[in-house]
Write a protein that holds these residues in place. Structure first.
Motif, PDB file in Angstrom:
ATOM      1  N   GLN A   1       1.050  -1.177   0.034  1.00 58.32           N
ATOM      2  CA  GLN A   1      -0.220  -0.080   0.063  1.00 58.32           C
ATOM      3  C   GLN A   1       0.944   1.032   0.042  1.00 58.32           C
ATOM      4  OE1 GLN A   1      -2.782   0.283  -0.387  1.00 58.32           O
ATOM      5  NE2 GLN A   1      -4.237   2.421   1.121  1.00 58.32           N
ATOM      6  N   LEU A   2       0.230   1.892  -0.802  1.00 63.76           N
ATOM      7  CA  LEU A   2       1.239   3.981  -0.443  1.00 63.76           C
ATOM      8  C   LEU A   2      -0.294   4.603  -0.377  1.00 63.76           C
ATOM      9  CD1 LEU A   2       2.959   3.353  -3.825  1.00 63.76           C
ATOM     10  CD2 LEU A   2       4.060   2.857  -2.377  1.00 63.76           C
ATOM     11  N   LEU A   3       0.030   5.259   0.854  1.00 68.04           N
ATOM     12  CA  LEU A   3      -0.888   6.161   1.308  1.00 68.04           C
ATOM     13  C   LEU A   3       0.074   7.205   2.313  1.00 68.04           C
ATOM     14  CD1 LEU A   3      -3.855   5.704   1.435  1.00 68.04           C
ATOM     15  CD2 LEU A   3      -3.351   5.176   4.413  1.00 68.04           C
ATOM     16  N   ASP A   4      -1.500   8.552   1.916  1.00 72.06           N
ATOM     17  CA  ASP A   4      -0.661   9.359   3.090  1.00 72.06           C
ATOM     18  C   ASP A   4      -1.171   9.359   4.450  1.00 72.06           C
ATOM     19  OD1 ASP A   4      -0.294  11.749   4.247  1.00 72.06           O
ATOM     20  OD2 ASP A   4      -2.029  13.312   3.068  1.00 72.06           O
ATOM     21  N   SER A   5       0.206   8.774   4.988  1.00 68.72           N
ATOM     22  CA  SER A   5      -0.539   8.691   6.441  1.00 68.72           C
ATOM     23  C   SER A   5       0.728   8.766   6.819  1.00 68.72           C
ATOM     24  CB  SER A   5       0.120   6.637   6.648  1.00 68.72           C
ATOM     25  OG  SER A   5      -0.352   5.818   5.508  1.00 68.72           O
ATOM     26  N   TRP A   6       1.088  10.378   6.691  1.00 71.78           N
ATOM     27  CA  TRP A   6       1.499  11.284   8.098  1.00 71.78           C
ATOM     28  C   TRP A   6       1.029  11.026   9.404  1.00 71.78           C
ATOM     29  CZ3 TRP A   6       1.329  17.007   7.053  1.00 71.78           C
ATOM     30  CH2 TRP A   6       2.736  17.618   7.469  1.00 71.78           C
ATOM     31  N   GLY A   7       1.516  11.619   9.783  1.00 75.38           N
ATOM     32  CA  GLY A   7       0.849  11.142  11.561  1.00 75.38           C
ATOM     33  C   GLY A   7       0.567  10.491  12.001  1.00 75.38           C
ATOM     34  N   VAL A   8       0.212   9.464  11.146  1.00 75.98           N
ATOM     35  CA  VAL A   8      -0.060   8.063  11.911  1.00 75.98           C
ATOM     36  C   VAL A   8       0.595   7.213  12.369  1.00 75.98           C
ATOM     37  CG1 VAL A   8      -1.303   6.024  11.272  1.00 75.98           C
ATOM     38  CG2 VAL A   8      -1.752   7.304  10.092  1.00 75.98           C
TER      39      VAL A   8
ATOM     40  N   GLY B   1      12.899  13.165  22.774  1.00 71.54           N
ATOM     41  CA  GLY B   1      11.827  12.395  22.416  1.00 71.54           C
ATOM     42  C   GLY B   1      10.875  12.251  22.756  1.00 71.54           C
ATOM     43  N   SER B   2       9.879  11.927  22.142  1.00 72.34           N
ATOM     44  CA  SER B   2       8.213  12.931  22.171  1.00 72.34           C
ATOM     45  C   SER B   2       7.289  11.496  22.097  1.00 72.34           C
ATOM     46  CB  SER B   2       7.740  14.237  21.776  1.00 72.34           C
ATOM     47  OG  SER B   2       7.421  13.379  19.767  1.00 72.34           O
ATOM     48  N   PRO B   3       5.865  11.667  23.034  1.00 64.79           N
ATOM     49  CA  PRO B   3       5.134  10.285  22.755  1.00 64.79           C
ATOM     50  C   PRO B   3       4.897  10.742  21.085  1.00 64.79           C
ATOM     51  CG  PRO B   3       4.262  11.982  24.462  1.00 64.79           C
ATOM     52  CD  PRO B   3       6.209  12.361  23.702  1.00 64.79           C
ATOM     53  N   GLU B   4       4.522  11.620  20.712  1.00 69.34           N
ATOM     54  CA  GLU B   4       4.100  12.014  19.178  1.00 69.34           C
ATOM     55  C   GLU B   4       5.056  11.023  18.075  1.00 69.34           C
ATOM     56  OE1 GLU B   4       2.202  14.873  21.658  1.00 69.34           O
ATOM     57  OE2 GLU B   4       4.613  14.936  21.569  1.00 69.34           O
ATOM     58  N   LYS B   5       5.633  10.270  18.778  1.00 69.95           N
ATOM     59  CA  LYS B   5       7.061   9.822  17.454  1.00 69.95           C
ATOM     60  C   LYS B   5       6.940  10.691  17.282  1.00 69.95           C
ATOM     61  CE  LYS B   5       4.817   4.953  18.483  1.00 69.95           C
ATOM     62  NZ  LYS B   5       5.986   4.401  18.858  1.00 69.95           N
ATOM     63  N   LEU B   6       8.224  11.831  16.596  1.00 68.56           N
ATOM     64  CA  LEU B   6       8.799  12.699  16.664  1.00 68.56           C
ATOM     65  C   LEU B   6       9.782  13.099  17.371  1.00 68.56           C
ATOM     66  CD1 LEU B   6       9.074  13.338  13.567  1.00 68.56           C
ATOM     67  CD2 LEU B   6       7.986  16.841  14.438  1.00 68.56           C
TER      68      LEU B   6
ATOM     69  N   SER C   1       4.863  19.273  17.272  1.00 71.05           N
ATOM     70  CA  SER C   1       3.318  19.616  16.937  1.00 71.05           C
ATOM     71  C   SER C   1       2.889  18.133  18.308  1.00 71.05           C
ATOM     72  CB  SER C   1       3.440  20.515  15.201  1.00 71.05           C
ATOM     73  OG  SER C   1       3.131  18.754  14.727  1.00 71.05           O
ATOM     74  N   GLU C   2       1.723  18.648  18.005  1.00 69.11           N
ATOM     75  CA  GLU C   2       0.811  17.436  18.857  1.00 69.11           C
ATOM     76  C   GLU C   2       0.428  16.815  17.583  1.00 69.11           C
ATOM     77  OE1 GLU C   2      -2.649  18.895  20.589  1.00 69.11           O
ATOM     78  OE2 GLU C   2      -1.498  20.144  22.348  1.00 69.11           O
ATOM     79  N   ASP C   3       0.421  16.794  16.456  1.00 64.91           N
ATOM     80  CA  ASP C   3      -0.320  15.927  15.675  1.00 64.91           C
ATOM     81  C   ASP C   3       0.723  15.114  14.577  1.00 64.91           C
ATOM     82  OD1 ASP C   3       1.077  17.638  13.604  1.00 64.91           O
ATOM     83  OD2 ASP C   3      -0.770  18.169  13.118  1.00 64.91           O
ATOM     84  N   GLY C   4       2.230  15.317  15.191  1.00 67.31           N
ATOM     85  CA  GLY C   4       3.502  14.762  14.946  1.00 67.31           C
ATOM     86  C   GLY C   4       3.695  15.273  13.421  1.00 67.31           C
ATOM     87  N   HIS C   5       3.230  16.086  12.996  1.00 68.96           N
ATOM     88  CA  HIS C   5       3.782  16.625  11.972  1.00 68.96           C
ATOM     89  C   HIS C   5       5.064  17.215  11.932  1.00 68.96           C
ATOM     90  CE1 HIS C   5      -0.716  16.502   9.938  1.00 68.96           C
ATOM     91  NE2 HIS C   5      -0.221  15.373  10.449  1.00 68.96           N
ATOM     92  N   GLY C   6       5.504  17.715  12.902  1.00 71.67           N
ATOM     93  CA  GLY C   6       6.973  18.329  12.874  1.00 71.67           C
ATOM     94  C   GLY C   6       6.555  19.043  14.055  1.00 71.67           C
TER      95      GLY C   6
ATOM     96  N   LEU D   1      13.246  34.527  15.777  1.00 73.63           N
ATOM     97  CA  LEU D   1      13.407  34.505  15.814  1.00 73.63           C
ATOM     98  C   LEU D   1      12.257  33.235  15.372  1.00 73.63           C
ATOM     99  CD1 LEU D   1      13.499  33.680  11.922  1.00 73.63           C
ATOM    100  CD2 LEU D   1      15.892  32.714  12.500  1.00 73.63           C
ATOM    101  N   SER D   2      10.858  32.706  14.723  1.00 77.25           N
ATOM    102  CA  SER D   2      10.454  31.161  14.592  1.00 77.25           C
ATOM    103  C   SER D   2       9.885  30.778  13.597  1.00 77.25           C
ATOM    104  CB  SER D   2       9.112  31.518  16.068  1.00 77.25           C
ATOM    105  OG  SER D   2       8.481  32.278  15.235  1.00 77.25           O
ATOM    106  N   TYR D   3      10.548  29.386  13.570  1.00 73.97           N
ATOM    107  CA  TYR D   3      10.604  29.084  12.345  1.00 73.97           C
ATOM    108  C   TYR D   3       9.217  27.531  12.505  1.00 73.97           C
ATOM    109  CZ  TYR D   3      14.624  26.737  12.167  1.00 73.97           C
ATOM    110  OH  TYR D   3      16.208  26.261  12.064  1.00 73.97           O
ATOM    111  N   SER D   4       9.214  27.102  11.533  1.00 69.46           N
ATOM    112  CA  SER D   4       8.682  25.261  11.548  1.00 69.46           C
ATOM    113  C   SER D   4       9.175  24.303  11.067  1.00 69.46           C
ATOM    114  CB  SER D   4       7.514  24.697  11.887  1.00 69.46           C
ATOM    115  OG  SER D   4       6.361  25.131  11.154  1.00 69.46           O
ATOM    116  N   ILE D   5       9.426  22.950  10.706  1.00 72.94           N
ATOM    117  CA  ILE D   5      10.028  22.493  10.402  1.00 72.94           C
ATOM    118  C   ILE D   5       9.502  21.417  10.367  1.00 72.94           C
ATOM    119  CG2 ILE D   5      11.944  20.459   9.364  1.00 72.94           C
ATOM    120  CD1 ILE D   5      14.131  22.086  11.239  1.00 72.94           C
ATOM    121  N   LEU D   6       8.763  20.570   8.888  1.00 71.11           N
ATOM    122  CA  LEU D   6       7.687  18.977   8.820  1.00 71.11           C
ATOM    123  C   LEU D   6       8.135  18.666   7.280  1.00 71.11           C
ATOM    124  CD1 LEU D   6       4.431  21.923   7.719  1.00 71.11           C
ATOM    125  CD2 LEU D   6       5.046  20.694   9.538  1.00 71.11           C
ATOM    126  N   PHE D   7       8.173  17.454   8.185  1.00 68.88           N
ATOM    127  CA  PHE D   7       8.363  16.100   7.027  1.00 68.88           C
ATOM    128  C   PHE D   7       7.551  14.808   7.062  1.00 68.88           C
ATOM    129  CE2 PHE D   7      10.802  14.056  10.031  1.00 68.88           C
ATOM    130  CZ  PHE D   7      11.077  12.385  10.378  1.00 68.88           C
TER     131      PHE D   7
END
Length: 613
Positions: free
Chosen positions: A125-132, A427-432, A532-537, A607-613
């Motif tokens: 499977q290929l799926l947008d599973s970002w943050g699962v 480390g974080s419980p958001e797995k990021l 982030s709480e959603d684990g996106h970055g 200065l503030s910025y975010s990193i998403l991956f």
């Protein structure tokens, strides 16, 4: 042993797995062999593509627009854009394959869905599973379920396999997939004798499957659920927007060489290249069905001389890797040394036919269990091993999880060349999770998945090193985040001379999240990084007291830096996103730095910025 504390969770568990892929009986082979990269200048490698499939020169996606890819003219990228104007259909390769290694890059649009079917029957499977956080068989990298409509609701899907962990990246970023697939085996009558397997699958550098037996085709397979020795590579095209590039195939459709007529002689004493064993008196002689270090009566300081025949069916370059555990070994083919004594491997161009082979195993003493074996790979032949069983490393790995916000100091190797000696991994419980270099005030890596393995750090004497356990995003060789530039074209300084840099450690907030502190160029700096709480970055806020007028921050470097949506940058060939949040009115600059690009910005205090991956 399990040890829990506020800032660490340690578990010791045995993990070890060995799967040796032997040579099975293959009656039917592909009619033609195709190995190498599939050309994507046109659709000549595929059958009757529907109108939703296109060839493009570049592609990008928005995090905010579901199921949309933006394309640019050119070649080299295969794109599927199903919609109202062009109904999507699956894409089939012209070639049919049996055993295969597949390697490719792919990009998912936001919310998109696709899949790779080996032989048109077994879907990964290929799926947008970002943050699962807890992936299922239907998530990105999962082996999709089989299906039986006759079963009760809730039980129709069965025998699906979730990836070991979620190694997915964000929509619009390139993801890398490597899969070794073994086709089902059939006897001369056409009866299946062995199920298909996913020998190994890696997603973005993380192993997600290993030695998974596929009892039958997954849901949606071609052929009405039948199984064959060969079939086309199939890409799902009716569910969502997806892009592919660098599609590389290795087919393994040639019969494997056979090591036969093995006769051994065993002699006392250590291996000596100057001694002609044939002129010595053997302690024992005999024949064996396969290589072993344990033929004959001796247990230490002995030499085994094997003579036999290597039956080569296909001429070409072959690779040999020796297992000479408890001593050393040597291989000669056609009276030529292919692997010298004490070395691991070598290559040789072999002609087809029966070739004389000589193998020497030298037992050095009584340390380690004696073992002898050889791995062989060649044209159209997946590597296979014959000989004594390989003894897996039985070291009990020491794993650190992050069920709560967790901090560990260690050495950390970045890539293959650099060791950060004052690394703090968070480390974080958001797995990021991320690693911070206290000597540079830099985030050196960010990763998603499991937290750390600390076996090298704490096993026996240890070397102080921890290892990140998920899909990693590295940010280049360690550099100072802040620097002074007389002009925007000045090179970024690589050492601390003139910086007055002094680390001041970190303080924890009420959730045990660190804010790092240091001094540089006479200013005090606080560096707060939050997941982030959603684990996106992550978000990062750097505050500098009384900054010099020529103070800059280096936000990113890479082979490419592309300007995306408002205040967004796509870094290093679409490996991650950087979103500028607040720069106090300062304007970022993308500049050349040798053969790379850098993103820098003046620092006016905050200065503030975010990193998403």
């Amino acid at each position: 042993m399990v040890l829990r504390s506020k800032n660490s969770f340690l578990s010791r568990s045995w993990i070890g797995f060995l799967y040796v892929c032997g040579a099975g009986l293959i009656i039917t082979q592909p009619a033609f062999s195709q190995s190498g990269q599939i050309p994507l200048q046109d659709f000549s490698s595929f059958k009757n593509p529907s109108g939703s499939w296109q060839i493009a020169g570049d592609v990008s996606a928005s995090l905010l627009k579901p199921n949309v890819l933006n394309i640019a003219k050119g070649t080299g990228i295969l794109v599927n854009m199903p919609g109202k104007k062009a109904h999507g259909e699956d894409l089939f390769s012209n070639m049919e394959h049996g055993d295969i290694d597949l390697e490719l890059d792919y990009m998912m649009a936001s919310g998109s869905n696709s899949g790779i079917y080996f032989q048109g029957r077994y879907e990964l499977q290929l799926l947008d599973s970002w943050g699962v956080r807890s992936p299922k068989p239907g998530d990105n990298g999962g082996i999709y379920e089989r299906w039986d409509d006759s079963k009760p609701e809730g039980q129709k899907g069965y025998q699906g396999y979730a990836p070991r962990q979620n190694s997915s990246k964000a929509p619009g970023l390139w993801q890398h997939l490597k899969v070794s697939f073994q086709a089902p085996r059939f006897d001369a009558s056409g009866k299946k004798t062995e199920n298909a397997r996913i020998i190994r699958a890696e997603l973005n550098g993380v192993v997600i499957h290993e030695n998974v037996e596929l009892m039958g085709p997954t849901r949606g397979s071609i052929g009405g659920g039948d199984e064959k020795a060969t079939g086309p590579l199939r890409i799902q095209g009716d569910h969502g927007a997806v892009a592919f590039k660098n599609i590389e195939i290795k087919q393994f459709d040639q019969p494997v060489p056979e090591l036969t007529n093995l006769q051994y002689s065993v002699y006392k004493g250590r291996y000596d290249a100057n001694v002609n064993l044939a002129a010595q008196k053997a302690e024992a002689q005999g024949t064996v069905a396969k290589l072993t270090a344990n033929a004959g009566p001796l247990s230490q300081e002995y030499q085994l001389l094997y003579k036999g025949t290597l039956k080569v069916k296909a001429a070409g370059e072959y690779t040999f890797v020796l297992n000479g555990q408890g001593g050393g070994a040597l291989v000669k083919i056609n009276n030529q040394v292919v692997v010298p004594f004490g070395q691991r491997g070598g290559k040789a161009n072999l002609s087809a036919g029966d070739l004389p082979v000589e193998i020497i195993y030298g037992r050095a003493g009584d340390r380690g269990n004696p073992a002898l074996g050889i791995t062989i790979a060649g044209p159209g032949i997946r590597e296979f091993y014959t000989g004594d069983a390989i003894t897996p490393d039985d070291t009990d790995p020491i794993l650190v999880t992050a069920e709560t916000n967790t901090i560990l100091r260690s050495f950390m190797d970045i890539g293959n060349r650099t060791r950060v000696v004052h690394a703090v991994s968070v480390g974080s419980p958001e797995k990021l999770h991320y690693t911070y270099d206290l000597d540079k005030g830099m985030i050196v890596q960010l990763w998603r998945g499991d937290f750390l393995e600390t076996t090298p750090m704490w096993h026996e004497r240890g070397n102080g090193t921890a290892r990140a356990q998920g899909v990693k995003q590295l940010f280049g060789m360690p550099y100072f985040t802040l620097g002074r530039l007389a002009s925007q074209q000045d090179a970024w300084k690589t050492d601390s001379a003139g910086t007055s840099y002094r680390p001041k450690g970190y303080v924890l907030d009420e959730k045990d999240r660190p804010t790092f502190k240091y001094q540089i160029f006479g200013s005090n700096v606080t560096d707060a990084i939050r997941v982030s709480e959603d684990g996106h970055g992550i978000s990062r806020e750097i505050t500098v007291t009384d900054p010099a007028g020529d103070l800059y921050a280096k936000l990113a470097e890479g082979t490419q830096i592309e300007v995306g949506e408002k205040d967004q940058y796509v870094i290093d060939g679409k490996q991650y996103y950087l979103q500028l949040l607040d720069a106090g009115g300062a304007k970022p600059v993308v500049r050349d730095a040798g053969n790379r690009k850098e993103l820098i910005i003046p620092v006016k205090g905050k200065l503030s910025y975010s990193i998403l991956f």
